[in-house]
Every structure is written in C-alpha cells, then in structure tokens.
Design an enzyme around this catalytic site. Sequence first.
Site, mmCIF file in Angstrom:
data_model
loop_
_atom_site.group_PDB
_atom_site.id
_atom_site.type_symbol
_atom_site.label_atom_id
_atom_site.label_comp_id
_atom_site.label_asym_id
_atom_site.label_seq_id
_atom_site.Cartn_x
_atom_site.Cartn_y
_atom_site.Cartn_z
ATOM 1 N N GLU A 122 -1.420 2.119 -17.336
ATOM 2 C CA GLU A 122 -0.980 0.889 -17.990
ATOM 3 C C GLU A 122 -1.784 0.648 -19.262
ATOM 4 O O GLU A 122 -2.843 1.248 -19.466
ATOM 5 C CB GLU A 122 -1.180 -0.274 -17.032
ATOM 6 C CG GLU A 122 -0.401 -0.057 -15.760
ATOM 7 C CD GLU A 122 -0.017 -1.340 -15.077
ATOM 8 O OE1 GLU A 122 -0.095 -2.392 -15.714
ATOM 9 O OE2 GLU A 122 0.376 -1.257 -13.916
ATOM 10 N N ASP A 143 -7.586 -1.531 -7.677
ATOM 11 C CA ASP A 143 -6.297 -1.406 -6.984
ATOM 12 C C ASP A 143 -6.489 -0.674 -5.648
ATOM 13 O O ASP A 143 -6.011 -1.130 -4.601
ATOM 14 C CB ASP A 143 -5.326 -0.633 -7.900
ATOM 15 C CG ASP A 143 -3.990 -0.364 -7.250
ATOM 16 O OD1 ASP A 143 -3.162 -1.289 -7.192
ATOM 17 O OD2 ASP A 143 -3.771 0.778 -6.775
ATOM 18 N N GLY A 169 3.311 2.297 -1.920
ATOM 19 C CA GLY A 169 4.710 2.187 -2.353
ATOM 20 C C GLY A 169 5.736 2.503 -1.292
ATOM 21 O O GLY A 169 5.882 1.785 -0.308
ATOM 22 N N GLY A 228 2.815 7.291 -20.147
ATOM 23 C CA GLY A 228 3.288 6.110 -19.421
ATOM 24 C C GLY A 228 2.785 6.034 -17.990
ATOM 25 O O GLY A 228 3.235 5.186 -17.219
ATOM 26 N N VAL A 254 0.853 -1.196 0.000
ATOM 27 C CA VAL A 254 0.000 0.000 0.000
ATOM 28 C C VAL A 254 0.884 1.239 0.000
ATOM 29 O O VAL A 254 1.747 1.401 0.858
ATOM 30 C CB VAL A 254 -0.921 0.046 1.251
ATOM 31 C CG1 VAL A 254 -1.828 1.262 1.196
ATOM 32 C CG2 VAL A 254 -1.740 -1.231 1.375
ATOM 33 N N LYS A 261 -6.143 -1.968 -1.561
ATOM 34 C CA LYS A 261 -5.352 -1.247 -0.556
ATOM 35 C C LYS A 261 -6.238 -0.830 0.618
ATOM 36 O O LYS A 261 -5.818 -0.882 1.777
ATOM 37 C CB LYS A 261 -4.679 -0.039 -1.208
ATOM 38 C CG LYS A 261 -3.614 -0.460 -2.232
ATOM 39 C CD LYS A 261 -3.178 0.699 -3.105
ATOM 40 C CE LYS A 261 -2.097 0.283 -4.094
ATOM 41 N NZ LYS A 261 -1.810 1.293 -5.113
ATOM 42 N N ILE A 281 5.896 4.843 0.880
ATOM 43 C CA ILE A 281 5.480 5.555 2.095
ATOM 44 C C ILE A 281 5.395 4.597 3.281
ATOM 45 O O ILE A 281 4.651 3.620 3.221
ATOM 46 C CB ILE A 281 4.103 6.242 1.897
ATOM 47 C CG1 ILE A 281 4.115 7.116 0.648
ATOM 48 C CG2 ILE A 281 3.724 7.043 3.124
ATOM 49 C CD1 ILE A 281 2.746 7.684 0.283
HETATM 50 P P1 NDP Z 1 6.219 -6.697 -13.344
HETATM 51 O O1 NDP Z 1 5.150 -7.149 -14.245
HETATM 52 O O2 NDP Z 1 7.098 -5.601 -13.775
HETATM 53 O O3 NDP Z 1 7.167 -7.961 -13.000
HETATM 54 C C1 NDP Z 1 6.636 -9.222 -12.716
HETATM 55 C C2 NDP Z 1 7.778 -10.227 -12.637
HETATM 56 O O4 NDP Z 1 7.232 -11.483 -12.294
HETATM 57 C C3 NDP Z 1 8.536 -10.410 -13.957
HETATM 58 O O5 NDP Z 1 9.913 -10.488 -13.693
HETATM 59 C C4 NDP Z 1 8.027 -11.765 -14.477
HETATM 60 O O6 NDP Z 1 8.970 -12.474 -15.234
HETATM 61 C C5 NDP Z 1 7.773 -12.478 -13.178
HETATM 62 N N1 NDP Z 1 6.812 -13.564 -13.318
HETATM 63 C C6 NDP Z 1 5.546 -13.516 -13.787
HETATM 64 N N2 NDP Z 1 4.971 -14.730 -13.736
HETATM 65 C C7 NDP Z 1 5.905 -15.566 -13.211
HETATM 66 C C8 NDP Z 1 5.924 -16.955 -12.909
HETATM 67 N N3 NDP Z 1 4.865 -17.723 -13.135
HETATM 68 N N4 NDP Z 1 7.051 -17.481 -12.374
HETATM 69 C C9 NDP Z 1 8.127 -16.704 -12.146
HETATM 70 N N5 NDP Z 1 8.162 -15.368 -12.405
HETATM 71 C C10 NDP Z 1 7.065 -14.823 -12.933
HETATM 72 O O7 NDP Z 1 5.523 -6.381 -11.933
HETATM 73 P P2 NDP Z 1 5.867 -5.204 -10.908
HETATM 74 O O8 NDP Z 1 7.303 -5.270 -10.548
HETATM 75 O O9 NDP Z 1 5.312 -3.935 -11.390
HETATM 76 O O10 NDP Z 1 4.957 -5.632 -9.636
HETATM 77 C C11 NDP Z 1 5.334 -6.687 -8.792
HETATM 78 C C12 NDP Z 1 4.444 -6.664 -7.554
HETATM 79 O O11 NDP Z 1 4.629 -5.426 -6.866
HETATM 80 C C13 NDP Z 1 2.941 -6.755 -7.843
HETATM 81 O O12 NDP Z 1 2.317 -7.469 -6.808
HETATM 82 C C14 NDP Z 1 2.494 -5.306 -7.810
HETATM 83 O O13 NDP Z 1 1.132 -5.145 -7.472
HETATM 84 C C15 NDP Z 1 3.376 -4.774 -6.699
HETATM 85 N N6 NDP Z 1 3.592 -3.346 -6.726
HETATM 86 C C16 NDP Z 1 4.087 -2.761 -7.865
HETATM 87 C C17 NDP Z 1 4.317 -1.396 -7.894
HETATM 88 C C18 NDP Z 1 4.871 -0.742 -9.094
HETATM 89 O O14 NDP Z 1 5.076 0.478 -9.061
HETATM 90 N N7 NDP Z 1 5.164 -1.472 -10.180
HETATM 91 C C19 NDP Z 1 4.030 -0.568 -6.718
HETATM 92 C C20 NDP Z 1 3.562 -1.281 -5.566
HETATM 93 C C21 NDP Z 1 3.340 -2.627 -5.591
HETATM 94 P P3 NDP Z 1 9.505 -11.925 -16.649
HETATM 95 O O15 NDP Z 1 10.371 -10.734 -16.307
HETATM 96 O O16 NDP Z 1 10.300 -13.039 -17.218
HETATM 97 O O17 NDP Z 1 8.308 -11.552 -17.443
HETATM 98 N N1 HSE Z 2 -1.101 1.059 -10.351
HETATM 99 C C1 HSE Z 2 -0.768 1.537 -9.043
HETATM 100 C C2 HSE Z 2 -0.957 3.051 -8.997
HETATM 101 C C3 HSE Z 2 0.659 1.122 -8.708
HETATM 102 O O1 HSE Z 2 -1.240 3.687 -10.015
HETATM 103 O O2 HSE Z 2 -0.849 3.622 -7.919
HETATM 104 C C4 HSE Z 2 0.954 1.143 -7.247
HETATM 105 O O3 HSE Z 2 0.262 0.188 -6.513
#
Ligand code: NDP
Ligand code: HSE
Length: 439
Positions: A196, A207, A140, A193, A138, A211, A142
């Site tokens: 998504e 989302d 990021g 960007g 929740v 949270k 913070i």
């Molecule tokens: P991404 O989509 O950027 O990365 C996901 C990763 O998971 C990739 O490396 C992917 O592999 C891997 N993956 C997917 N499926 C599998 C599998 N079956 N087995 C092994 N590896 C797998 O996600 P984010 O980094 O953006 O988000 C990750 C988590 O963090 C999520 O729960 C998201 O909600 C949370 N989050 C994200 C934020 C953000 O700003 N992005 C902020 C706060 C929370 P590959 O690289 O090979 O595709």
């Molecule tokens: N999609 C989320 C946002 C990422 O826009 O805040 C962080 O959880």
Amino acid sequence: MSSALSTADGKTVRVALLGCGTVGSEVARLLTEQADELAARAGAPVELAGIAVRRPDKHPELPQHLLTNDAAGLVESDVDVIVELIGGIEPVRGWLLTALRKGKSVVTANKALLSEHTAELSEAADSAGADLYFEAAVAGAIPLLRPLRESLAGDRITKVMGIVNGTTNFILSAMDSTGAGYAETLDEASRLGYAEADPTADVDGYDAASKAAILASLAFHSRVTALDVHREGISGVTAPDIAAAKALGRTVKLLAICERVTADDGTESVSARVHPVMIPRGHPLAGVGGAFNAVFVEADAAGELMFYGQGAGGAPTASAVLGDLVAVARNRVLGGRGPRESAHAALPVRPMGQTPTRYHVSLDVADKPGVLAQVAQVFADHGVSIAAVRQRDRLATASLVIVTHLAPDAALEATVAAIGKMDVVREVVSVMRVEGEDG
Ligand code: NDP
Ligand code: HSE
C-alpha cells in the site's frame, strides 16, 4: 425463486453493508448476483437493505436508493445483520456494539478492531444472543478460524504458525529469488501494487500481530490482544540475512507464531509473536511464495494440518465474508446462534524474553587460534547450548555460523549483544530466529 423461504420470525434476512471498497464491493456484487443460491443455502432470502460509504457520490455503480453516508443510522434501521467492511477501530467499534446489543448479528473482516476489542464485542453479542463472525479477518479466503473454533474444538491445539501477511511474503519471496535488498524490493512491491501507499501496518508487522492475537485467542481459548503479541517487522531483514539463510538450505519468512508453552512445573501459558525467521527450504511454509498465506496447525490428536490460499483481495475475502453471512442467516432461520467466544482457559501470555527460541548467528571473526572457543564460551556463560557451528576461512577473517538449541529469547539476545562487543568479532553479519527444526 426462494422468496417463499423465511426466517424463524417469518422475515427475509435484511443486511446492512458498512463499507463498499475493495472487499465490500465484491460482497455487494456476489450478494446481488447469487441472491437465489444464497437464499437456498441460508434458508431465507438475504436482502441487501442498505450500503453505507463515506462518499456516496463516488459510487455511481451502486444502486443509489441503497446508498447512505449515515452508517450509524443504517445500523439503527430495520436490519438483521451488519456486514462491516470499513476497517479501523473508531467509529466502527461503537456502531457494532450498538448493533450487537440490539440483537443484530455482525460479520466483520476487521482484524484491527477484533485484536483489541473481541472481549467487549463478544460480551455484547452474548448479552443479546447475537452472532459475531469474523472468518475474513485472518488469512482472507482461507477457512481457518472456523476450523480452529469448531472443527478442532475437541482437540488440544499446541501451535499455530503461519504466513498471514501477503505483502511481506511477497517482499521476502522476491528478496530470496533476486538477492536484492529490502528497500529496493519494497519499491518494486509498491510499483506492482502489492504494497500500500503507506506500507507500515504490513512491513512493521502490525497487521500480522493483529491476526496472531485472533489466532492465539481462538486456538488456546484465552484472551490475547495485539498488545500481547511480540512484534518485529521485516525492515531489518538484509540481503546478507537472505544469503546466510540460503547457504544453510533455509529461507526467511515473516511468521506469526502462537504456541502453548508448558513450564517445568506444568503451568501453561501462551506465546504469541511475529518476527522474521529462517525455516528449512523443505518446510511446508517455505514453498509459500508471492502474496499467498499459509498456516500450519499442530494439535495433539489431529497432528499437523496446513491451510493455504489467498489471504487478501476483494473476491477472495468476500468469499469468507459471504460464508459467514450464510452461517449467520441460517442461525437466524433456525432461531439459534453460532459458537460463542471461548476464553475459559484464560492462559496468561508469556513475555517474549521467557519464550524458548533458537537463533542463527553469522559472524565475521579474526582467523586465529582460540577464537571459536572464546565465542562458544560466551554462549555457555549465558546458558545457551550450541546445536551446530560452521566455519569458512577468508583472508584475515573467518565466517562463523552458529545455530543454537532452544533457550529463553532474552538469554539469546544478551548473548548476541555480548558477542558483538568482543574484540575478535569483526562484524555480526546476521542474527535471526530459526523455526521448523527440532530444537
Ligand atoms: P477500503 O478502504 O477499500 O474500503 C473501505 C470502505 O469503507 C469504503 O467504501 C469507504 O467509503 C468506507 N468508509 C470509510 N469510512 C467510512 C465511514 N465513516 N462511514 C461509512 N463508510 C466509510 O477497505 P477494504 O475493503 O480493503 O477493507 C475493509 C476491511 O476488510 C478492513 O477491515 C480490512 O482490514 C479488511 N480486510 C481487507 C482485505 C483486503 O484484501 N482488502 C483482506 C482481509 C481483510 P468510500 O468508498 O466512500 O471511501
Ligand atoms: N495487508 C494485508 C496483507 C491484507 O498484505 O496480507 C490482508 O489482511
């Protein structure tokens, strides 16, 4: 060098990283670059023992000997802590349950999973004495969940209200500053960007609802899931809504609102909801622009607190993940564990219809005698008290803006439906809930 440091059973803390995308790649980088400092802070070396991704061949930048596409195998291997940064519910849920039941600690940023399965994950952690930390899930970067779970553990929290989705805040802030409509602004957010390719989870409020469930559970020591959270997104917010807000010195934000509600007979319940609201431009949340997050907490003894910062992005989110990782490593070094799930209050969730809210209603009505009285009567018929009325004359119509006192949300909704059917009402221009003012 800190290699002399060790855990209670004399070992380095071995970490399995599941997922190496936006957040995971930053965690891997910081874990490697700051290995010595992290070891000093944790009290033992923290070693990246393996990285599971879906497509190892797409990651030439990572140490190849650590890479695997077998996340389940990595979880079962000789590691102490799982850092899960894949996202989604299955198959991650099963892997984390396996890890916790084997006594491995888990750090995750996975709000979708936690907002539905915290109970079973916590029970698995408790059964094996493992840690489950999720600060990054929740808002990021913070620090918010640890203050709720630990710093405010001696206080009685009454409300947690905040901007917990950066994408929607970016869109609403842009609509406010340009006067443009929702669809046009969403296109711009995608081009830049911020949104998504599939923005559904953000713009439809899923989302933020996940949270809100996590926040309400922690704040009120109860179990609240995403399905308990009333959810409305921002796709219905129009340029006239934004203009109406501006005309009244307000702005529109998508807020997660978690409240402790006390009924007349003294019984308590939890209200958890996500929807667009008008707040006064002087409210601390009104000034939070762009993709930033901010959360406002009210507690009996502490009073009002505000948490502000970057709610998303690789490095900011990795900061929260690493904070958890150091905490978990310290617990292992000292042979203990962090706070367990606290759901002892077990407050029921109040349905949205019974939750007290305030409405702003903007109408175009026929400009003739008695119209205001007729409209006011409909509010009275539904038991809704009016706090303020503003009228502006046009040619054959008048613009009527009504702000109510607090009333059950169902009564307000029924009032608006009835008003929309009145002959003297030409158009219901804008309807939105109001927050941040005395009701
Ligand atoms: P991404 O989509 O950027 O990365 C996901 C990763 O998971 C990739 O490396 C992917 O592999 C891997 N993956 C997917 N499926 C599998 C599998 N079956 N087995 C092994 N590896 C797998 O996600 P984010 O980094 O953006 O988000 C990750 C988590 O963090 C999520 O729960 C998201 O909600 C949370 N989050 C994200 C934020 C953000 O700003 N992005 C902020 C706060 C929370 P590959 O690289 O090979 O595709
Ligand atoms: N999609 C989320 C946002 C990422 O826009 O805040 C962080 O959880």
